[in-house]
Design a protein around this motif. Sequence first.
Motif, PDB file in Angstrom:
ATOM      1  N   MET A   1      40.933-101.406 -13.275  1.00 49.78           N
ATOM      2  CA  MET A   1      42.200-101.439 -13.741  1.00 49.78           C
ATOM      3  C   MET A   1      42.253-101.553 -15.412  1.00 49.78           C
ATOM      4  SD  MET A   1      45.443-103.773 -12.622  1.00 49.78           S
ATOM      5  CE  MET A   1      46.896-103.719 -13.545  1.00 49.78           C
ATOM      6  N   ALA A   2      43.200-101.129 -16.053  1.00 48.80           N
ATOM      7  CA  ALA A   2      43.253-101.090 -17.185  1.00 48.80           C
ATOM      8  C   ALA A   2      43.970-102.593 -17.599  1.00 48.80           C
ATOM      9  CB  ALA A   2      44.085-100.007 -18.163  1.00 48.80           C
ATOM     10  N   THR A   3      43.845-103.056 -18.762  1.00 51.03           N
ATOM     11  CA  THR A   3      44.457-104.409 -19.340  1.00 51.03           C
ATOM     12  C   THR A   3      46.040-103.933 -19.438  1.00 51.03           C
ATOM     13  OG1 THR A   3      42.367-105.263 -20.446  1.00 51.03           O
ATOM     14  CG2 THR A   3      44.477-105.953 -21.050  1.00 51.03           C
ATOM     15  N   THR A   4      46.732-105.104 -19.031  1.00 52.85           N
ATOM     16  CA  THR A   4      48.259-104.898 -18.870  1.00 52.85           C
ATOM     17  C   THR A   4      48.716-106.061 -19.919  1.00 52.85           C
ATOM     18  OG1 THR A   4      48.301-103.727 -16.729  1.00 52.85           O
ATOM     19  CG2 THR A   4      50.337-104.742 -17.795  1.00 52.85           C
ATOM     20  N   LYS A   5      49.506-105.762 -20.734  1.00 57.41           N
ATOM     21  CA  LYS A   5      50.183-106.882 -21.512  1.00 57.41           C
ATOM     22  C   LYS A   5      51.774-107.035 -21.017  1.00 57.41           C
ATOM     23  CE  LYS A   5      49.630-107.050 -25.873  1.00 57.41           C
ATOM     24  NZ  LYS A   5      49.326-106.963 -27.506  1.00 57.41           N
ATOM     25  N   TRP A   6      52.090-108.221 -21.154  1.00 57.08           N
ATOM     26  CA  TRP A   6      53.502-108.778 -20.346  1.00 57.08           C
ATOM     27  C   TRP A   6      53.858-109.757 -21.741  1.00 57.08           C
ATOM     28  CZ3 TRP A   6      55.520-107.428 -15.542  1.00 57.08           C
ATOM     29  CH2 TRP A   6      54.557-106.936 -14.736  1.00 57.08           C
ATOM     30  N   SER A  42      44.433-107.515 -13.589  1.00 55.86           N
ATOM     31  CA  SER A  42      44.880-107.508 -11.938  1.00 55.86           C
ATOM     32  C   SER A  42      46.449-107.407 -11.783  1.00 55.86           C
ATOM     33  CB  SER A  42      43.939-108.392 -11.478  1.00 55.86           C
ATOM     34  OG  SER A  42      44.563-109.785 -11.520  1.00 55.86           O
ATOM     35  N   GLU A  43      46.670-106.669 -10.677  1.00 53.99           N
ATOM     36  CA  GLU A  43      47.970-106.869 -10.133  1.00 53.99           C
ATOM     37  C   GLU A  43      48.567-108.305 -10.028  1.00 53.99           C
ATOM     38  OE1 GLU A  43      50.213-104.278 -10.111  1.00 53.99           O
ATOM     39  OE2 GLU A  43      48.783-103.300 -11.322  1.00 53.99           O
ATOM     40  N   ASP A  44      47.632-109.254  -9.429  1.00 57.05           N
ATOM     41  CA  ASP A  44      48.115-110.480  -9.003  1.00 57.05           C
ATOM     42  C   ASP A  44      47.776-111.466 -10.002  1.00 57.05           C
ATOM     43  OD1 ASP A  44      45.418-111.096  -8.997  1.00 57.05           O
ATOM     44  OD2 ASP A  44      45.201-111.625  -7.145  1.00 57.05           O
ATOM     45  N   PHE A  45      47.781-111.112 -11.167  1.00 58.46           N
ATOM     46  CA  PHE A  45      47.529-111.899 -12.515  1.00 58.46           C
ATOM     47  C   PHE A  45      46.596-112.979 -12.745  1.00 58.46           C
ATOM     48  CE2 PHE A  45      52.353-110.693 -11.939  1.00 58.46           C
ATOM     49  CZ  PHE A  45      52.231-110.052 -13.288  1.00 58.46           C
ATOM     50  N   GLU A  46      45.635-113.130 -11.681  1.00 60.12           N
ATOM     51  CA  GLU A  46      44.498-113.980 -11.605  1.00 60.12           C
ATOM     52  C   GLU A  46      43.809-113.644 -12.656  1.00 60.12           C
ATOM     53  OE1 GLU A  46      41.698-116.414  -8.636  1.00 60.12           O
ATOM     54  OE2 GLU A  46      42.284-114.599  -8.046  1.00 60.12           O
ATOM     55  N   HIS A  47      43.291-114.452 -13.478  1.00 57.56           N
ATOM     56  CA  HIS A  47      42.310-114.688 -14.714  1.00 57.56           C
ATOM     57  C   HIS A  47      43.260-114.020 -15.669  1.00 57.56           C
ATOM     58  CE1 HIS A  47      39.149-115.679 -12.146  1.00 57.56           C
ATOM     59  NE2 HIS A  47      39.177-114.559 -11.273  1.00 57.56           N
TER      60      HIS A  47
END
Length: 176
Positions: A1-6, A42-47
Amino acid sequence: MATTKWTLDPAHSELQFKVKHLMITTVTGSFNDFTAELTTDSEDFEHAAVTFKAGVDSVDTGNGDRDGHLKSGDFFNADEFPSITFESTSFKKEGGDYKLAGNLTIKDITKPVTLDVKFGGTVTDLYGQNKAGFSISGKFNRTDFGLTWNAALETGGVVVSEDVKILGELQFIKQA
């Protein structure tokens, strides 16, 4: 998965602190100017990697005199140390929630802290933005960060407790 920024949605987020006063009541304050960013693979925000910055001059307890005292050299010394920062070292899933560990810096003193994080979920808002919500809580000893002003009471105890509770309701917007 690509890195996602929030990035933080400041209109729907708040950060508070609570401190015992005279050892009989609790005073609540907040920072009205703060930013945060969450980066995940990741989709679950872990790490996820989490960074945070609050403007000390935005401290607000609902009392101008007390806010001025908090901004003074007795406490935060806002002129010399204009911000409080946090940078995560780990974000680990525990059941449905998380433990967020990282380095908190106040008055150029950096110490490790661990916060409890409850994941509220994700949703697409009315404008098509993907949002994620988190509730954070934890505490730290203010004297560890050079916030040492206090006075003894004649009856025993002190004016301000050493423990500071942190409470936050944070909403993040997923960036394209």
